[in-house]
Design a protein around this motif. Structure first.
Motif, PDB file in Angstrom:
ATOM      1  N   GLN A  12       0.825  -1.201   0.000  1.00  0.00           N
ATOM      2  CA  GLN A  12       0.000   0.000   0.000  1.00  0.00           C
ATOM      3  C   GLN A  12       0.857   1.248   0.000  1.00  0.00           C
ATOM      4  OE1 GLN A  12      -2.643  -0.409   3.428  1.00  0.00           O
ATOM      5  NE2 GLN A  12      -4.251  -1.239   2.105  1.00  0.00           N
ATOM      6  N   ARG A  13       0.282   2.321  -0.516  1.00  0.00           N
ATOM      7  CA  ARG A  13       0.980   3.604  -0.478  1.00  0.00           C
ATOM      8  C   ARG A  13       1.118   4.051   0.969  1.00  0.00           C
ATOM      9  NH1 ARG A  13      -0.739   8.264  -4.680  1.00  0.00           N
ATOM     10  NH2 ARG A  13      -0.471   6.419  -6.007  1.00  0.00           N
ATOM     11  N   GLU A  14       2.300   4.562   1.315  1.00  0.00           N
ATOM     12  CA  GLU A  14       2.535   5.011   2.684  1.00  0.00           C
ATOM     13  C   GLU A  14       3.146   6.408   2.687  1.00  0.00           C
ATOM     14  OE1 GLU A  14       5.269   2.339   4.630  1.00  0.00           O
ATOM     15  OE2 GLU A  14       6.834   2.608   3.116  1.00  0.00           O
ATOM     16  N   LEU A  15       2.836   7.139   3.742  1.00  0.00           N
ATOM     17  CA  LEU A  15       3.370   8.485   3.911  1.00  0.00           C
ATOM     18  C   LEU A  15       4.798   8.390   4.423  1.00  0.00           C
ATOM     19  CD1 LEU A  15       2.998  11.562   3.966  1.00  0.00           C
ATOM     20  CD2 LEU A  15       2.032  11.301   6.260  1.00  0.00           C
ATOM     21  N   VAL A  16       5.720   8.978   3.701  1.00  0.00           N
ATOM     22  CA  VAL A  16       7.135   8.932   4.059  1.00  0.00           C
ATOM     23  C   VAL A  16       7.524  10.146   4.902  1.00  0.00           C
ATOM     24  CG1 VAL A  16       9.483   8.954   3.150  1.00  0.00           C
ATOM     25  CG2 VAL A  16       7.697   7.643   1.975  1.00  0.00           C
ATOM     26  N   ALA A  17       7.108  11.313   4.463  1.00  0.00           N
ATOM     27  CA  ALA A  17       7.480  12.543   5.162  1.00  0.00           C
ATOM     28  C   ALA A  17       6.454  13.612   4.853  1.00  0.00           C
ATOM     29  CB  ALA A  17       8.869  13.014   4.734  1.00  0.00           C
ATOM     30  N   SER A  18       6.203  14.475   5.819  1.00  0.00           N
ATOM     31  CA  SER A  18       5.256  15.566   5.607  1.00  0.00           C
ATOM     32  C   SER A  18       5.760  16.830   6.289  1.00  0.00           C
ATOM     33  CB  SER A  18       3.876  15.201   6.152  1.00  0.00           C
ATOM     34  OG  SER A  18       3.925  15.027   7.551  1.00  0.00           O
ATOM     35  N   MET A  19       5.287  17.951   5.772  1.00  0.00           N
ATOM     36  CA  MET A  19       5.589  19.241   6.376  1.00  0.00           C
ATOM     37  C   MET A  19       4.325  20.089   6.304  1.00  0.00           C
ATOM     38  SD  MET A  19       8.436  22.143   5.407  1.00  0.00           S
ATOM     39  CE  MET A  19       9.805  21.343   6.239  1.00  0.00           C
ATOM     40  N   SER A  20       3.899  20.594   7.445  1.00  0.00           N
ATOM     41  CA  SER A  20       2.702  21.425   7.478  1.00  0.00           C
ATOM     42  C   SER A  20       3.005  22.806   6.915  1.00  0.00           C
ATOM     43  CB  SER A  20       2.202  21.552   8.915  1.00  0.00           C
ATOM     44  OG  SER A  20       3.092  22.353   9.662  1.00  0.00           O
ATOM     45  N   SER A  21       1.953  23.564   6.701  1.00  0.00           N
ATOM     46  CA  SER A  21       2.143  24.935   6.226  1.00  0.00           C
ATOM     47  C   SER A  21       2.944  25.756   7.228  1.00  0.00           C
ATOM     48  CB  SER A  21       0.786  25.589   5.966  1.00  0.00           C
ATOM     49  OG  SER A  21      -0.002  25.585   7.140  1.00  0.00           O
ATOM     50  N   GLY A  22       2.900  25.343   8.487  1.00  0.00           N
ATOM     51  CA  GLY A  22       3.656  26.028   9.524  1.00  0.00           C
ATOM     52  C   GLY A  22       5.065  25.496   9.720  1.00  0.00           C
ATOM     53  N   GLY A  23       5.454  24.494   8.942  1.00  0.00           N
ATOM     54  CA  GLY A  23       6.824  23.999   9.000  1.00  0.00           C
ATOM     55  C   GLY A  23       7.057  22.800   9.908  1.00  0.00           C
ATOM     56  N   ILE A  24       5.991  22.249  10.459  1.00  0.00           N
ATOM     57  CA  ILE A  24       6.141  21.077  11.323  1.00  0.00           C
ATOM     58  C   ILE A  24       6.316  19.839  10.450  1.00  0.00           C
ATOM     59  CG2 ILE A  24       5.024  19.624  13.048  1.00  0.00           C
ATOM     60  CD1 ILE A  24       3.555  22.157  13.983  1.00  0.00           C
ATOM     61  N   THR A  25       7.336  19.043  10.771  1.00  0.00           N
ATOM     62  CA  THR A  25       7.635  17.862   9.965  1.00  0.00           C
ATOM     63  C   THR A  25       7.317  16.576  10.715  1.00  0.00           C
ATOM     64  OG1 THR A  25       9.926  17.848  10.724  1.00  0.00           O
ATOM     65  CG2 THR A  25       9.462  19.040   8.690  1.00  0.00           C
ATOM     66  N   ASP A  26       7.087  15.537   9.935  1.00  0.00           N
ATOM     67  CA  ASP A  26       6.841  14.211  10.488  1.00  0.00           C
ATOM     68  C   ASP A  26       7.397  13.192   9.505  1.00  0.00           C
ATOM     69  OD1 ASP A  26       3.950  12.224  11.501  1.00  0.00           O
ATOM     70  OD2 ASP A  26       5.972  12.358  12.330  1.00  0.00           O
ATOM     71  N   TYR A  27       7.927  12.096  10.042  1.00  0.00           N
ATOM     72  CA  TYR A  27       8.562  11.098   9.197  1.00  0.00           C
ATOM     73  C   TYR A  27       8.129   9.688   9.561  1.00  0.00           C
ATOM     74  CZ  TYR A  27      11.815  14.828   7.919  1.00  0.00           C
ATOM     75  OH  TYR A  27      12.369  16.005   7.463  1.00  0.00           O
ATOM     76  N   LEU A  28       8.123   8.839   8.555  1.00  0.00           N
ATOM     77  CA  LEU A  28       7.960   7.415   8.768  1.00  0.00           C
ATOM     78  C   LEU A  28       9.148   6.946   9.606  1.00  0.00           C
ATOM     79  CD1 LEU A  28       6.225   4.931   7.749  1.00  0.00           C
ATOM     80  CD2 LEU A  28       7.919   4.723   5.917  1.00  0.00           C
ATOM     81  N   ASP A  29       8.888   6.084  10.578  1.00  0.00           N
ATOM     82  CA  ASP A  29       9.961   5.657  11.475  1.00  0.00           C
ATOM     83  C   ASP A  29      11.175   5.114  10.726  1.00  0.00           C
ATOM     84  OD1 ASP A  29       7.898   4.374  14.223  1.00  0.00           O
ATOM     85  OD2 ASP A  29       8.527   6.397  13.686  1.00  0.00           O
ATOM     86  N   SER A  30      10.940   4.377   9.670  1.00  0.00           N
ATOM     87  CA  SER A  30      12.043   3.709   8.976  1.00  0.00           C
ATOM     88  C   SER A  30      12.940   4.667   8.192  1.00  0.00           C
ATOM     89  CB  SER A  30      11.500   2.629   8.035  1.00  0.00           C
ATOM     90  OG  SER A  30      10.675   3.194   7.046  1.00  0.00           O
ATOM     91  N   VAL A  31      12.502   5.913   7.997  1.00  0.00           N
ATOM     92  CA  VAL A  31      13.336   6.879   7.264  1.00  0.00           C
ATOM     93  C   VAL A  31      13.830   8.004   8.174  1.00  0.00           C
ATOM     94  CG1 VAL A  31      11.991   6.397   5.183  1.00  0.00           C
ATOM     95  CG2 VAL A  31      11.522   8.476   6.479  1.00  0.00           C
ATOM     96  N   GLN A  32      13.370   8.005   9.406  1.00  0.00           N
ATOM     97  CA  GLN A  32      13.791   9.039  10.362  1.00  0.00           C
ATOM     98  C   GLN A  32      15.313   9.082  10.454  1.00  0.00           C
ATOM     99  OE1 GLN A  32      11.478  10.970  12.417  1.00  0.00           O
ATOM    100  NE2 GLN A  32      13.309  12.163  12.798  1.00  0.00           N
ATOM    101  N   GLY A  33      15.870  10.279  10.323  1.00  0.00           N
ATOM    102  CA  GLY A  33      17.319  10.429  10.403  1.00  0.00           C
ATOM    103  C   GLY A  33      18.042  10.244   9.085  1.00  0.00           C
ATOM    104  N   ARG A  34      17.344   9.712   8.083  1.00  0.00           N
ATOM    105  CA  ARG A  34      17.966   9.509   6.770  1.00  0.00           C
ATOM    106  C   ARG A  34      17.356  10.424   5.710  1.00  0.00           C
ATOM    107  NH1 ARG A  34      17.278   4.845   4.168  1.00  0.00           N
ATOM    108  NH2 ARG A  34      15.296   4.302   5.171  1.00  0.00           N
ATOM    109  N   PHE A  35      16.063  10.706   5.821  1.00  0.00           N
ATOM    110  CA  PHE A  35      15.360  11.543   4.845  1.00  0.00           C
ATOM    111  C   PHE A  35      15.039  12.894   5.469  1.00  0.00           C
ATOM    112  CE2 PHE A  35      13.155   7.981   2.165  1.00  0.00           C
ATOM    113  CZ  PHE A  35      14.386   7.358   2.006  1.00  0.00           C
ATOM    114  N   THR A  36      15.045  13.917   4.632  1.00  0.00           N
ATOM    115  CA  THR A  36      14.682  15.259   5.076  1.00  0.00           C
ATOM    116  C   THR A  36      13.758  15.907   4.059  1.00  0.00           C
ATOM    117  OG1 THR A  36      16.833  15.545   6.171  1.00  0.00           O
ATOM    118  CG2 THR A  36      15.524  17.523   5.781  1.00  0.00           C
ATOM    119  N   ILE A  37      12.589  16.325   4.527  1.00  0.00           N
ATOM    120  CA  ILE A  37      11.659  17.048   3.671  1.00  0.00           C
ATOM    121  C   ILE A  37      11.874  18.543   3.875  1.00  0.00           C
ATOM    122  CG2 ILE A  37       9.791  17.029   5.391  1.00  0.00           C
ATOM    123  CD1 ILE A  37       7.800  16.770   3.051  1.00  0.00           C
ATOM    124  N   SER A  38      11.775  19.282   2.792  1.00  0.00           N
ATOM    125  CA  SER A  38      11.905  20.733   2.884  1.00  0.00           C
ATOM    126  C   SER A  38      11.031  21.375   1.812  1.00  0.00           C
ATOM    127  CB  SER A  38      13.361  21.177   2.722  1.00  0.00           C
ATOM    128  OG  SER A  38      13.868  20.795   1.456  1.00  0.00           O
TER     129      SER A  38
END
Length: 122
Positions: A48-74
């Motif tokens: 299934q499609r899964e959310l990898v990383a997100s950033m709110s309009s206010g700049g708050i980020t969230d990451y899938l546990d398995s990519v935390q520390g390796r991926f960066t959304i900007s």
């Protein structure tokens, strides 16, 4: 009609890096883009499609546990662009990656990119 255009996918060896980019092709003002939440999803074959990383309009980020520390959304609001820097890539990161932007206020509205293939060879 506004579409999201993605770029940056490709084939990379395990441990390597890639940077994905996404931007709308039609007319979205900078002022409007600032109000969008943005995210990167991925879908591997048979999964299934899964959310990898997100950033709110206010700049708050969230990451899938398995990519935390390796991926960066900007995001660069002045360029109406979203990025995903992927480092220390693993074979399990192989998937089609999709960009998504969605209004954070007002009438619901979202756009999806066409997807870009990321393949990590072990």
């Amino acid at each position: 009609q506004v579409q999201l255009v993605e770029s940056g996918g490709g084939l990379v060896q395990s441990g390597g890096s890639l940077r994905l980019s996404c931007a709308p092709s039609g007319t979205i003002s900078i002022a409007s883009f600032r109000l969008y939440n943005v995210g990167w999803y991925r879908q591997a074959p048979g999964k299934q499609r899964e959310l990898v990383a997100s950033m709110s309009s206010g700049g708050i980020t969230d990451y899938l546990d398995s990519v935390q520390g390796r991926f960066t959304i900007s995001r660069a609001n002045d360029k109406k662009s979203v990025y995903l820097q992927m480092n220390s890539l693993k074979s399990e990161d192989t998937a089609v990656y999709y960009c998504n932007i969605a209004r954070s206020t007002g009438r619901p509205y979202e756009l999806w990119g066409q997807g870009t293939q990321v393949t990590v060879s072990s």
